[in-house]
Design a protein around this motif. Structure first.
Motif, PDB file in Angstrom:
ATOM      1  N   MET A   1      38.752  51.778  33.259  1.00 12.90           N
ATOM      2  CA  MET A   1      40.017  51.559  33.947  1.00 12.90           C
ATOM      3  C   MET A   1      40.784  50.352  33.398  1.00 12.90           C
ATOM      4  O   MET A   1      42.007  50.300  33.465  1.00 12.90           O
ATOM      5  CB  MET A   1      39.792  51.414  35.450  1.00 12.90           C
ATOM      6  CG  MET A   1      39.354  52.709  36.122  1.00 12.90           C
ATOM      7  SD  MET A   1      40.510  54.081  35.858  1.00 12.90           S
ATOM      8  CE  MET A   1      41.901  53.509  36.804  1.00 12.90           C
ATOM      9  N   ARG A   2      40.074  49.365  32.845  1.00 12.36           N
ATOM     10  CA  ARG A   2      40.761  48.208  32.256  1.00 12.36           C
ATOM     11  C   ARG A   2      41.628  48.629  31.075  1.00 12.36           C
ATOM     12  O   ARG A   2      42.683  48.047  30.825  1.00 12.36           O
ATOM     13  CB  ARG A   2      39.753  47.144  31.837  1.00 12.36           C
ATOM     14  CG  ARG A   2      39.078  46.458  33.011  1.00 12.36           C
ATOM     15  CD  ARG A   2      38.212  45.282  32.564  1.00 12.36           C
ATOM     16  NE  ARG A   2      37.325  45.572  31.455  1.00 12.36           N
ATOM     17  CZ  ARG A   2      36.072  46.029  31.561  1.00 12.36           C
ATOM     18  NH1 ARG A   2      35.548  46.229  32.747  1.00 12.36           N
ATOM     19  NH2 ARG A   2      35.337  46.246  30.502  1.00 12.36           N
ATOM     20  N   LEU A   3      41.198  49.648  30.324  1.00  7.89           N
ATOM     21  CA  LEU A   3      41.993  50.133  29.196  1.00  7.89           C
ATOM     22  C   LEU A   3      43.289  50.767  29.690  1.00  7.89           C
ATOM     23  O   LEU A   3      44.364  50.536  29.138  1.00  7.89           O
ATOM     24  CB  LEU A   3      41.195  51.154  28.376  1.00  7.89           C
ATOM     25  CG  LEU A   3      39.848  50.714  27.819  1.00  7.89           C
ATOM     26  CD1 LEU A   3      39.213  51.850  27.035  1.00  7.89           C
ATOM     27  CD2 LEU A   3      39.986  49.471  26.974  1.00  7.89           C
ATOM     28  N   LEU A   4      43.174  51.559  30.724  1.00 10.07           N
ATOM     29  CA  LEU A   4      44.348  52.223  31.284  1.00 10.07           C
ATOM     30  C   LEU A   4      45.307  51.207  31.886  1.00 10.07           C
ATOM     31  O   LEU A   4      46.526  51.333  31.757  1.00 10.07           O
ATOM     32  CB  LEU A   4      43.919  53.252  32.326  1.00 10.07           C
ATOM     33  CG  LEU A   4      42.962  54.341  31.822  1.00 10.07           C
ATOM     34  CD1 LEU A   4      42.551  55.242  32.963  1.00 10.07           C
ATOM     35  CD2 LEU A   4      43.562  55.113  30.678  1.00 10.07           C
ATOM     36  N   ALA A   5      44.757  50.183  32.549  1.00  8.71           N
ATOM     37  CA  ALA A   5      45.590  49.136  33.143  1.00  8.71           C
ATOM     38  C   ALA A   5      46.342  48.374  32.052  1.00  8.71           C
ATOM     39  O   ALA A   5      47.525  48.049  32.214  1.00  8.71           O
ATOM     40  CB  ALA A   5      44.732  48.187  33.974  1.00  8.71           C
ATOM     41  N   ALA A   6      45.677  48.085  30.939  1.00 10.07           N
ATOM     42  CA  ALA A   6      46.325  47.362  29.837  1.00 10.07           C
ATOM     43  C   ALA A   6      47.492  48.169  29.285  1.00 10.07           C
ATOM     44  O   ALA A   6      48.567  47.620  29.013  1.00 10.07           O
ATOM     45  CB  ALA A   6      45.310  47.061  28.736  1.00 10.07           C
ATOM     46  N   ALA A   7      47.310  49.467  29.111  1.00  8.02           N
ATOM     47  CA  ALA A   7      48.392  50.327  28.613  1.00  8.02           C
ATOM     48  C   ALA A   7      49.533  50.381  29.626  1.00  8.02           C
ATOM     49  O   ALA A   7      50.707  50.297  29.261  1.00  8.02           O
ATOM     50  CB  ALA A   7      47.864  51.725  28.309  1.00  8.02           C
ATOM     51  N   ALA A   8      49.198  50.516  30.892  1.00 13.56           N
ATOM     52  CA  ALA A   8      50.217  50.614  31.942  1.00 13.56           C
ATOM     53  C   ALA A   8      51.056  49.345  32.033  1.00 13.56           C
ATOM     54  O   ALA A   8      52.254  49.416  32.307  1.00 13.56           O
ATOM     55  CB  ALA A   8      49.553  50.909  33.284  1.00 13.56           C
ATOM     56  N   GLN A   9      50.449  48.190  31.782  1.00 19.57           N
ATOM     57  CA  GLN A   9      51.199  46.933  31.821  1.00 19.57           C
ATOM     58  C   GLN A   9      52.290  46.905  30.759  1.00 19.57           C
ATOM     59  O   GLN A   9      53.261  46.181  30.882  1.00 19.57           O
ATOM     60  CB  GLN A   9      50.256  45.745  31.640  1.00 19.57           C
ATOM     61  CG  GLN A   9      49.407  45.482  32.858  1.00 19.57           C
ATOM     62  CD  GLN A   9      48.405  44.359  32.626  1.00 19.57           C
ATOM     63  OE1 GLN A   9      48.176  43.937  31.496  1.00 19.57           O
ATOM     64  NE2 GLN A   9      47.811  43.890  33.708  1.00 19.57           N
ATOM     65  N   HIS A  10      52.123  47.704  29.720  1.00 17.53           N
ATOM     66  CA  HIS A  10      53.120  47.795  28.650  1.00 17.53           C
ATOM     67  C   HIS A  10      53.979  49.050  28.791  1.00 17.53           C
ATOM     68  O   HIS A  10      54.749  49.365  27.888  1.00 17.53           O
ATOM     69  CB  HIS A  10      52.433  47.792  27.284  1.00 17.53           C
ATOM     70  CG  HIS A  10      51.732  46.500  26.987  1.00 17.53           C
ATOM     71  ND1 HIS A  10      52.394  45.394  26.496  1.00 17.53           N
ATOM     72  CD2 HIS A  10      50.445  46.136  27.133  1.00 17.53           C
ATOM     73  CE1 HIS A  10      51.541  44.406  26.353  1.00 17.53           C
ATOM     74  NE2 HIS A  10      50.339  44.820  26.729  1.00 17.53           N
ATOM     75  N   GLY A  11      53.788  49.766  29.898  1.00 20.82           N
ATOM     76  CA  GLY A  11      54.541  50.989  30.110  1.00 20.82           C
ATOM     77  C   GLY A  11      54.170  52.098  29.157  1.00 20.82           C
ATOM     78  O   GLY A  11      54.981  52.954  28.835  1.00 20.82           O
ATOM     79  N   ARG A  12      52.932  52.076  28.685  1.00 21.70           N
ATOM     80  CA  ARG A  12      52.473  53.027  27.670  1.00 21.70           C
ATOM     81  C   ARG A  12      51.467  54.004  28.242  1.00 21.70           C
ATOM     82  O   ARG A  12      50.821  53.754  29.253  1.00 21.70           O
ATOM     83  CB  ARG A  12      51.819  52.275  26.500  1.00 21.70           C
ATOM     84  CG  ARG A  12      52.695  51.255  25.827  1.00 21.70           C
ATOM     85  CD  ARG A  12      53.898  51.848  25.105  1.00 21.70           C
ATOM     86  NE  ARG A  12      53.551  52.731  24.041  1.00 21.70           N
ATOM     87  CZ  ARG A  12      53.381  52.380  22.772  1.00 21.70           C
ATOM     88  NH1 ARG A  12      53.539  51.137  22.411  1.00 21.70           N
ATOM     89  NH2 ARG A  12      53.075  53.271  21.871  1.00 21.70           N
TER      90      ARG A  12
END
Length: 168
Positions: A127-138
């Motif tokens: 989930m940390r990977l998904l959160a990192a992408a989401a923080q960049h709108g990706r």
């Protein structure tokens, strides 16, 4: 409900028949997290790829479990690949060791699509990977490496700005 949906169930996840999972959190919003499950394909066979390169300098030519042929060179280590660039050093050794810092760095690239080939078999993302992408709108497109190689070839041949992280 598959295990990925079940893992997100406590976070207001909804699963659709198309393989898309939409989730939302109070402080973070994930949308269009895509994954491709190709477990029904016999991955023990090699895959030869042939398609118009669309002007790409670096093209995946073949995949076999444990190695990827880019142009005329076989790689058994992870690669970071775009139509105009190839990196083989400074990458995590496996999908399991992939961290949010790498995802954040790659999300800052000019690529419109970020593919992750997680190895011979599809793996669920942290989930940390998904959160990192989401923080960049990706959005992360996570799939087994065989599917990621094929997807990369198609997108690169269309002239799309794609960045692929491929773990053999």
């Amino acid at each position: 409900m598959d295990s990925f949906s079940a893992a997100l169930a406590g976070s207001h996840a909804s699963h659709t028949n198309t393989g898309h999972i939409n989730t939302s959190y109070t402080n973070t919003c994930f949308t269009n997290i895509r994954f491709i499950n190709t477990s029904h394909i016999n991955a023990s066979h090699s895959m030869q790829l042939s398609l118009d390169t669309g002007g790409a300098e670096f093209v995946v030519r073949a995949y076999e479990p444990g190695r990827i042929r880019i142009n005329d060179t076989w790689y058994s280590e992870p690669v970071l690949l775009s139509p105009d660039g190839l990196q083989t050093t400074g990458l995590p050794a496996s999908f399991a060791t992939l961290g949010a810092d790498e995802i954040s760095r790659w999300c800052q690239s000019q690529a419109e699509i970020l593919l992750i080939g997680c190895g011979q078999h599809h793996q669920l993302p942290n989930m940390r990977l998904l959160a990192a992408a989401a923080q960049h709108g990706r959005t992360l497109d996570i799939m087994d490496t065989r599917a990621a190689c094929h997807t990369y070839v198609v997108l690169a041949s269309e002239g799309r700005k794609v960045l692929a992280v491929l773990f053999p």
